[in-house]
Design an enzyme around this catalytic site. Structure first.
Site, PDB file in Angstrom:
ATOM      1  N   GLU A   9     -10.711  -7.054   0.612  1.00  0.00           N
ATOM      2  CA  GLU A   9      -9.682  -7.310  -0.787  1.00  0.00           C
ATOM      3  C   GLU A   9      -9.658  -9.303  -0.569  1.00  0.00           C
ATOM      4  O   GLU A   9     -10.381 -10.038  -1.507  1.00  0.00           O
ATOM      5  CB  GLU A   9      -8.136  -7.012  -0.859  1.00  0.00           C
ATOM      6  CG  GLU A   9      -7.809  -5.888  -1.524  1.00  0.00           C
ATOM      7  CD  GLU A   9      -6.588  -5.725  -1.592  1.00  0.00           C
ATOM      8  OE1 GLU A   9      -5.774  -6.001  -1.775  1.00  0.00           O
ATOM      9  OE2 GLU A   9      -6.080  -4.226  -1.068  1.00  0.00           O
ATOM     10  N   ASP A  82      -7.302  -2.873   0.842  1.00  0.00           N
ATOM     11  CA  ASP A  82      -6.189  -2.213   1.789  1.00  0.00           C
ATOM     12  C   ASP A  82      -5.713  -1.290   1.844  1.00  0.00           C
ATOM     13  O   ASP A  82      -6.219  -0.235   0.929  1.00  0.00           O
ATOM     14  CB  ASP A  82      -4.729  -3.625   1.517  1.00  0.00           C
ATOM     15  CG  ASP A  82      -5.307  -4.749   2.288  1.00  0.00           C
ATOM     16  OD1 ASP A  82      -5.877  -4.766   2.881  1.00  0.00           O
ATOM     17  OD2 ASP A  82      -4.865  -5.352   0.954  1.00  0.00           O
ATOM     18  N   ASP A  84      -3.910   1.041   0.907  1.00  0.00           N
ATOM     19  CA  ASP A  84      -2.373   1.483   0.163  1.00  0.00           C
ATOM     20  C   ASP A  84      -2.612   2.123  -0.584  1.00  0.00           C
ATOM     21  O   ASP A  84      -3.847   1.719  -1.362  1.00  0.00           O
ATOM     22  CB  ASP A  84      -2.014   0.542   0.658  1.00  0.00           C
ATOM     23  CG  ASP A  84      -1.913  -0.749   0.293  1.00  0.00           C
ATOM     24  OD1 ASP A  84      -2.881  -1.020  -0.711  1.00  0.00           O
ATOM     25  OD2 ASP A  84      -0.920  -1.527   0.065  1.00  0.00           O
ATOM     26  N   GLU A  86      -2.694  -0.106  -3.945  1.00  0.00           N
ATOM     27  CA  GLU A  86      -2.921  -0.079  -4.573  1.00  0.00           C
ATOM     28  C   GLU A  86      -4.784  -0.967  -4.074  1.00  0.00           C
ATOM     29  O   GLU A  86      -5.111  -0.973  -4.548  1.00  0.00           O
ATOM     30  CB  GLU A  86      -2.912  -2.031  -4.253  1.00  0.00           C
ATOM     31  CG  GLU A  86      -1.034  -1.633  -4.772  1.00  0.00           C
ATOM     32  CD  GLU A  86      -0.623  -1.662  -6.629  1.00  0.00           C
ATOM     33  OE1 GLU A  86      -1.723  -2.598  -7.609  1.00  0.00           O
ATOM     34  OE2 GLU A  86      -0.018  -0.721  -6.846  1.00  0.00           O
ATOM     35  N   TYR A 306      -1.216  -3.557  10.050  1.00  0.00           N
ATOM     36  CA  TYR A 306      -1.177  -3.325   8.049  1.00  0.00           C
ATOM     37  C   TYR A 306       0.656  -3.940   7.834  1.00  0.00           C
ATOM     38  O   TYR A 306       1.275  -3.271   8.404  1.00  0.00           O
ATOM     39  CB  TYR A 306      -1.646  -2.603   7.690  1.00  0.00           C
ATOM     40  CG  TYR A 306      -1.481  -2.496   6.043  1.00  0.00           C
ATOM     41  CD1 TYR A 306      -2.336  -3.991   5.600  1.00  0.00           C
ATOM     42  CD2 TYR A 306      -1.296  -2.126   5.300  1.00  0.00           C
ATOM     43  CE1 TYR A 306      -2.531  -4.102   4.356  1.00  0.00           C
ATOM     44  CE2 TYR A 306      -1.690  -2.077   3.644  1.00  0.00           C
ATOM     45  CZ  TYR A 306      -1.768  -3.218   3.319  1.00  0.00           C
ATOM     46  OH  TYR A 306      -1.364  -3.223   2.338  1.00  0.00           O
ATOM     47  N   ARG A 308       2.034  -3.140   5.204  1.00  0.00           N
ATOM     48  CA  ARG A 308       3.220  -2.257   4.332  1.00  0.00           C
ATOM     49  C   ARG A 308       3.102  -1.292   4.754  1.00  0.00           C
ATOM     50  O   ARG A 308       1.748  -0.155   3.960  1.00  0.00           O
ATOM     51  CB  ARG A 308       2.137  -2.266   2.942  1.00  0.00           C
ATOM     52  CG  ARG A 308       2.073  -4.003   1.765  1.00  0.00           C
ATOM     53  CD  ARG A 308       1.467  -4.014   0.591  1.00  0.00           C
ATOM     54  NE  ARG A 308       1.796  -5.396   0.445  1.00  0.00           N
ATOM     55  CZ  ARG A 308       1.251  -6.534  -0.075  1.00  0.00           C
ATOM     56  NH1 ARG A 308      -0.158  -6.017   1.035  1.00  0.00           N
ATOM     57  NH2 ARG A 308       1.185  -7.040   0.008  1.00  0.00           N
ATOM     58  N   HIS A 353      -0.594   4.403   8.336  1.00  0.00           N
ATOM     59  CA  HIS A 353       0.147   5.849   9.211  1.00  0.00           C
ATOM     60  C   HIS A 353       1.034   5.004  10.986  1.00  0.00           C
ATOM     61  O   HIS A 353       1.176   5.387  12.011  1.00  0.00           O
ATOM     62  CB  HIS A 353      -1.025   6.212   9.950  1.00  0.00           C
ATOM     63  CG  HIS A 353      -2.096   4.907  10.927  1.00  0.00           C
ATOM     64  ND1 HIS A 353      -2.347   3.797  10.363  1.00  0.00           N
ATOM     65  CD2 HIS A 353      -2.717   5.451  11.863  1.00  0.00           C
ATOM     66  CE1 HIS A 353      -3.160   3.385  11.925  1.00  0.00           C
ATOM     67  NE2 HIS A 353      -3.098   4.221  12.742  1.00  0.00           N
TER      68      HIS A 353
END
Length: 840
Positions: A9, A82, A84, A86, A306, A308, A353
Site C-alpha cells: 500500500e 495491509d 485488514d 481494507e 500492525y 489496526r 492476530h
C-alpha cells in the site's frame, strides 16, 4: 531482472522490504486504495444484485499503470497491502484490474500478509502465501455499499431540508447522537445540594480523615443529607457525644492489581488522547509511521506491529523475548512463573492476530529517541511500556478499612486506605493514572479494635451534584466500542468527520454539538429513528463481521437494509423544511402574538416567529460571552501592541493591536489553526502566527516567490497565483522550499487552484475553487460549476460551493462548444449560449 513483483500500500515500506527480499523482487506501492465507486448516483444497482460500478482513482492511475507494466514482466505476483479488510479489498481490486488489462495470463498471483515489518516476519509471509479472502472482500464491499447508499440518499435530503453541504453517515450519525444526547442531558440537569460529615484524627503524628457512613443504624447514601438544616441536626447530635472516638472495626486485606492488556487500536487511541493529548487521527498517523519504519542509523526499521487490531494476544516469540528482558533487567519477583495471557473484551475481535507491540522489546525508548520526532518517541514509549508491563507481576497492596464509633454504637465513620507493598507492573506503567493522584492511596496509621483516638475536628462539607461530563476523544471512543458502533479502525475517521462537517467542536478537549449538529440529529431521530439507533448500528456491524467470517452472504444483508431504507427516504421527501429547522418554544411573539420557535440560520440558532415571512420578529438565542470571544495573550515586544485571541464568525484568530475606528487600516490578523487546541493559546504561538506569511525563497523554474500562510481553510502554499493546501503531516512553520515545490507540482497545470473548500460530504473528494479561461469556478472531480459574478471566489463557503454543484448537476450535461458552433440550434437552446443566434 526481477522475476517477482510485490505490491504494497505505502511507498514507505518499499525500501525496507527491498533490503529484506533482494534483487529478485521489484516492490511497488498502490498509494492506498486503487478503485472506488464512481462518485455519482447509480454507482450501485440494488435491482441487479447490488452491482457496483468501480473506477480507478485518478490520483493513483499512474501507480496502477506502473504496476500493470511490472506485472506483465514478472513471473510471480505477491499482493501485500495491509493485513485488514481494507487491505484485502485493495489486493482484490489490484487483481481485478490486472485481469481486465490481461496482464496476468497464467501467472501466479498470491496474497501475503505480515503484521510487523521485520526480516523474519516478511520472509515467513513470502514462504506461506495464500489466496485472497473473498469473505473479507465481500465484507468490505458490503460496508462500502451501505455507506454509499446512506450517503447518496440521505445526504441530499439533508441538503434540501436543512442546508447544503450536510451529510449523514451510517456510523457517524449514531456517534453524533451520543454527543447531542449528552449535551441535552447536561442542559436538563438540575444541581442538587448535599452534605457530608467528617471526622479528623491522628496517631503518631499521622493524620487521617473518616466520613460518616451510618447514622442511627441507617446507612447514608450520597444525597441523604439534603441541606444545611439536616446537616446541623446530625452534627449537633454527634458533637454532643460524651466519649472520645473509638475504633469499632479494623479489616485488613491484601489486594492484587493486574496490568492492563497490551494495546488494541481502541485502547491505544484512548490512552494516547488521555496521557499524551494526541487526537485519534494523529495517533493513527504516527502509529502508521512507526509500523512502516523509521530510519535508525542508516537502516529503516519497523518499530511496532500492525496498528489496526482488536486482538490482545501476543506471539509466543514476543512473549519469550519480553520475559527474557524482564529476567535480565528486573529482580526475580517481577517475573511471573508463567506467561500472562489476556482475553479480548471486544465482541468479534478481528483484523489482526496480535496486539500492538514493539517489534523488539530490547529496542528501548531511550535507545532510539534521537531518531524519532517528539510525538513518535512519546507514542513508542507508551506502547513499549504497556507491552512490557503486561508481562510483569501484579502489584500488591495492603488495604485497611476502619469503622470509628462516636457516641452511640449505631453511628459510624469509615476511613479507608492502602499501602503499596510491591509495585510489580506499576514500576513501568499504570493505565490512565500516570498524572493523577489515586484517592485510595492514602495511608492509615496502625490501629486496633477498641482503641480510642483523639477527635481533632468534626465538620461538614457542602457539595452540589455535577452534570455528566461532555465526551472527550478517549471517552467517545470507549463508548462507541461499548455500543458496538463502528470498529476501532474507523473511530479516527468518525471523529474527524464530525469536526470537519462542523457537527461538533472541541472545547477544552470535550465535544460540544453545534446548532447544525443538533438539528441534523433531531431530524434523523424523529424521521430515521431505526438508522441512528445504537442497537441497530451494532447489529449491522455484527452482520458485517459474519460476512467476513463466511457465515453470511452479503447480498441478502444489503437487501434487508436497502428496501425499507429507500422506502423511508422516499416517504420523507415531502416534509416541510420549517418542520425540520425550527422547534417551538413556550413563548409568544411580542409583535404578532403567534408562537415563537428556535430556527437554524446561516450562523446558528436564533429565535424567530413561526408566522415568518408575514412577521419578521427575531432575536438572538443567547448573548455572546465577551470573555470567551476575547483574550489578551500579552504584548508584542517590537511594536508594543497588545496581542489578542478573538473569535469571529469563522472561528478563532490572532490579532496584533486594537481596531482603530478613526482609520481604515486594519490590524494584522491570522487564523488560529484548527488542529491546535485554542485553550492552550499563548503569546509564543501567537507571535509565530503573526510572522506569517513566511517567504520560503524563489521557485527554481519561475523564479517567483514561494510563500506559506494560514487562511480560512487552513495552511497553504502560494506561488504565482496558485495555491496548494499544506498536508497535515507538514507544518506551516517548518516546511522548506523543496517540499513546497514538490507539493505545487502536484497541482494540475490546466487549472489555477485558488483554494480548497473542503471535502464533498458523499465521496470525500476535494472541492476546489479554480480559475479558468472564463473566470472562477467550483470543481469537484469532473464536474465544474461557474461562480456567479455576485459571489466573490475568496468569500465562497463549502455550503455555497455544494449548492452550485447541485444546481449544475440538476441542469444536466453542459452543451459542447462544437455542438453550439456546428449544429443548428432551437430558440430554446439559444438561451444557453452567450451570443445571439438566428435559428435556421
Amino acid at each position: 531482472m526481477a522475476s517477482n513483483l510485490l505490491i504494497v500500500e505505502s511507498p514507505a515500506k518499499a525500501t525496507t522490504l527491498k533490503k529484506y527480499l533482494g534483487q529478485d523482487f521489484e516492490i511497488l506501492a498502490t498509494y492506498g486504495h486503487v478503485r472506488d465507486l464512481i462518485p455519482k448516483a447509480g454507482a450501485i444497482d440494488p435491482e441487479h444484485g447490488f452491482a457496483m460500478q468501480y473506477e480507478v482513482i485518478a490520483r493513483n492511475s499512474k501507480h496502477i499503470e506502473a504496476i500493470a507494466k511490472a506485472a506483465a514482466k514478472a513471473d510471480h505476483i505477491y499482493l501485500a497491502p495491509d493485513p485488514d479488510r481494507e487491505g484485502e479489498a485493495i489486493a482484490w481490486h489490484v487483481a481485478e484490474i490486472l485481469k481486465e488489462k490481461r496482464t496476468l495470463k497464467h501467472k501466479t498471483v498470491q496474497r501475503v500478509a505480515f503484521y510487523e515489518i521485520t526480516r523474519s516476519a516478511v520472509l515467513e509471509a513470502i514462504e506461506h502465501p495464500r489466496e485472497i479472502s473473498i469473505p473479507l472482500v465481500n465484507a468490505q464491499q458490503a460496508r462500502r455499499a451501505l455507506d454509499y447508499l446512506v450517503g447518496f440518499n440521505l445526504s441530499p435530503l439533508l441538503w434540501r431540508k436543512i442546508r447544503p453541504g450536510l451529510s449523514a453517515g451510517r456510523v457517524q450519525s449514531p456517534a453524533l447522537r451520543l454527543i447531542v444526547e449528552r449535551e441535552l442531558e447536561i442542559e436538563a440537569f438540575r444541581s442538587q445540594e448535599y452534605w457530608t460529615v467528617h471526622l479528623d484524627s491522628h496517631k503518631n503524628d499521622q493524620p487521617f480523615t473518616a466520613r460518616l457512613f451510618q447514622y442511627q443504624g441507617k446507612k447514608l447514601g450520597q444525597l441523604d443529607i439534603e441541606n444545611e438544616t439536616e446537616y446541623r441536626k446530625i452534627f449537633d447530635y454527634i458533637s454532643a457525644a460524651k466519649h472520645p472516638p473509638r475504633v469499632a472495626r479494623v479489616e485488613k486485606k491484601t489486594k492484587l492489581r493486574h496490568a492492563a492488556a497490551p494495546f488494541t487500536t481502541s485502547t491505544m487511541q484512548q490512552e494516547s488522547a488521555r496521557k499524551l493529548g494526541i487526537p485519534t487521527d494523529r495517533t493513527m498517523r504516527i502509529a502508521q509511521q512507526l509500523y512502516e519504519g523509521i530510519d535508525i542509523g542508516g537502516q529503516t526499521i519497523g518499530l511496532i506491529t500492525y496498528m489496526r487490531t482488536d486482538s490482545v494476544t501476543l506471539a509466543q516469540e514476543a512473549i519469550k523475548e519480553i520475559r527474557d528482558y524482564i529476567a535480565g533487567q528486573f529482580a526475580q519477583e517481577y517475573l511471573p512463573k508463567t506467561a500472562l495471557t489476556y482475553k479480548s473484551k471486544t465482541k468479534n475481535a478481528q483484523e489482526a492476530h496480535e496486539a500492538i507491540r514493539p517489534t523488539s522489546i530490547v529496542r528501548t525508548p531511550d535507545d532510539i529517541k534521537e531518531f524519532l520526532t517528539i510525538d513518535q518517541a512519546r507514542l513508542y514509549e507508551m506502547i513499549w511500556k504497556r507491552t512490557l508491563a503486561c508481562q510483569l507481576a501484579p502489584a500488591r497492596f495492603d488495604t485497611v478499612s476502619l469503622d470509628i464509633c462516636l457516641g452511640e454504637e449505631d453511628t459510624l465513620f469509615r476511613a479507608t486506605g492502602q499501602t503499596l507493598l510491591f509495585p510489580g507492573f506499576i514500576a513501568v506503567y499504570q493505565e490512565s493514572t500516570d498524572d493523577t493522584e489515586d484517592d485510595e492511596n492514602k495511608k492509615l496509621p496502625p490501629l486496633a479494635e477498641g482503641e480510642t483516638i483523639p477527635l481533632d475536628k468534626l465538620y461538614g462539607e457542602q457539595h452540589f451534584t455535577q452534570p455528566p461530563p461532555r465526551f472527550s476523544e478517549a471517552s467517545l471512543v470507549k463508548t462507541l466500542e461499548e455500543h458496538g458502533i463502528g470498529r476501532p479502525s474507523t473511530y479516527a475517521s468518525i471523529i474527524s468527520t464530525l469536526q470537519a462537517r462542523e457537527y461538533a467542536v472541541l472545547e477544552k478537549k470535550r465535544f460540544k454539538p453545534t446548532d447544525v449538529g443538533r438539528v441534523v440529529i433531531r431530524f434523523l431521530t424523529e424521521h430515521f429513528t431505526r438508522y441512528v439507533d445504537y442497537g441497530f448500528t451494532a447489529q449491522m456491524e455484527n452482520e458485517l463481521d459474519e460476512i467476513s467470517d463466511g457465515k453470511r452472504d452479503w447480498i441478502p444483508v444489503l437487501n434487508d437494509f436497502w428496501h425499507p431504507f429507500s422506502a423511508l427516504v422516499h416517504d420523507k421527501k415531502n416534509i416541510e423544511r420549517k418542520d425540520v429547522t425550527q422547534e417551538l418554544i413556550e413563548e409568544i411573539c411580542p409583535k404578532c402574538g403567534k408562537p415563537l420557535a428556535t430556527r437554524l440560520g446561516k450562523r446558528g440558532n436564533f429565535i424567530g416567529c413561526t408566522a415568518y415571512p408575514e412577521c419578521d420578529y427575531t432575536r438572538n438565542l443567547t448573548e455572546d460571552n465577551a470573555e470567551e470571544s476575547r483574550k489578551e495573550l500579552g504584548f508584542d515586544q517590537a511594536s508594543g501592541l497588545v496581542v489578542l485571541l478573538l473569535r469571529g464568525p469563522y472561528g478563532y484568530y490572532v490579532q496584533l493591536g486594537e481596531v482603530k475606528t478613526e482609520t481604515k487600516i486594519k490590524p494584522k490578523r491570522v487564523s488560529w489553526p484548527k488542529d491546535l487546541p485554542v485553550e492552550n493559546a499563548d503569546l509564543a504561538t501567537a507571535n509565530q502566527l503573526l510572522q506569517l506569511p513566511r517567504e520560503l525563497g524563489f521557485h527554481p523554474e519561475s523564479g517567483k516567490k514561494v510563500i506559506v500562510n494560514i487562511g480560512r481553510f487552513g495552511p497553504y502554499i502560494g506561488h504565482n497565483g496558485k495555491f496548494k493546501s499544506i498536508p497535515k503531516e507538514d507544518s506551516v512553520f517548518t516546511i522548506q522550499l523543496d517540499r513546497a515545490v514538490e507539493l505545487l507540482s502536484q497541482a494540475k497545470a490546466s487549472n489555477t487552484v485558488l483554494k480548497e473548500l473542503g471535502e464533498h460530504p458523499v465521496d470525500h473528494k476535494p472541492l476546489e475553487i479554480c480559475l479558468g479561461r472564463y473566470g472562477p469556478y467550483v470543481k469537484h472531480g469532473k464536474i465544474n460549476a461557474t461562480i456567479p459574478k455576485d459571489l466573490s471566489p475568496e468569500e465562497i463557503t463549502l455550503e455555497e460551493g455544494l449548492a452550485l454543484l447541485e444546481a449544475r448537476i440538476a441542469k444536466g450535461s453542459p452543451l459542447k462548444k462544437t455542438t453550439t458552433r456546428k449544429k443548428s440550434v432551437t430558440p430554446q437552446k439559444m438561451t444557453r449560449t452567450r451570443k445571439s443566434t438566428t435559428p435556421k
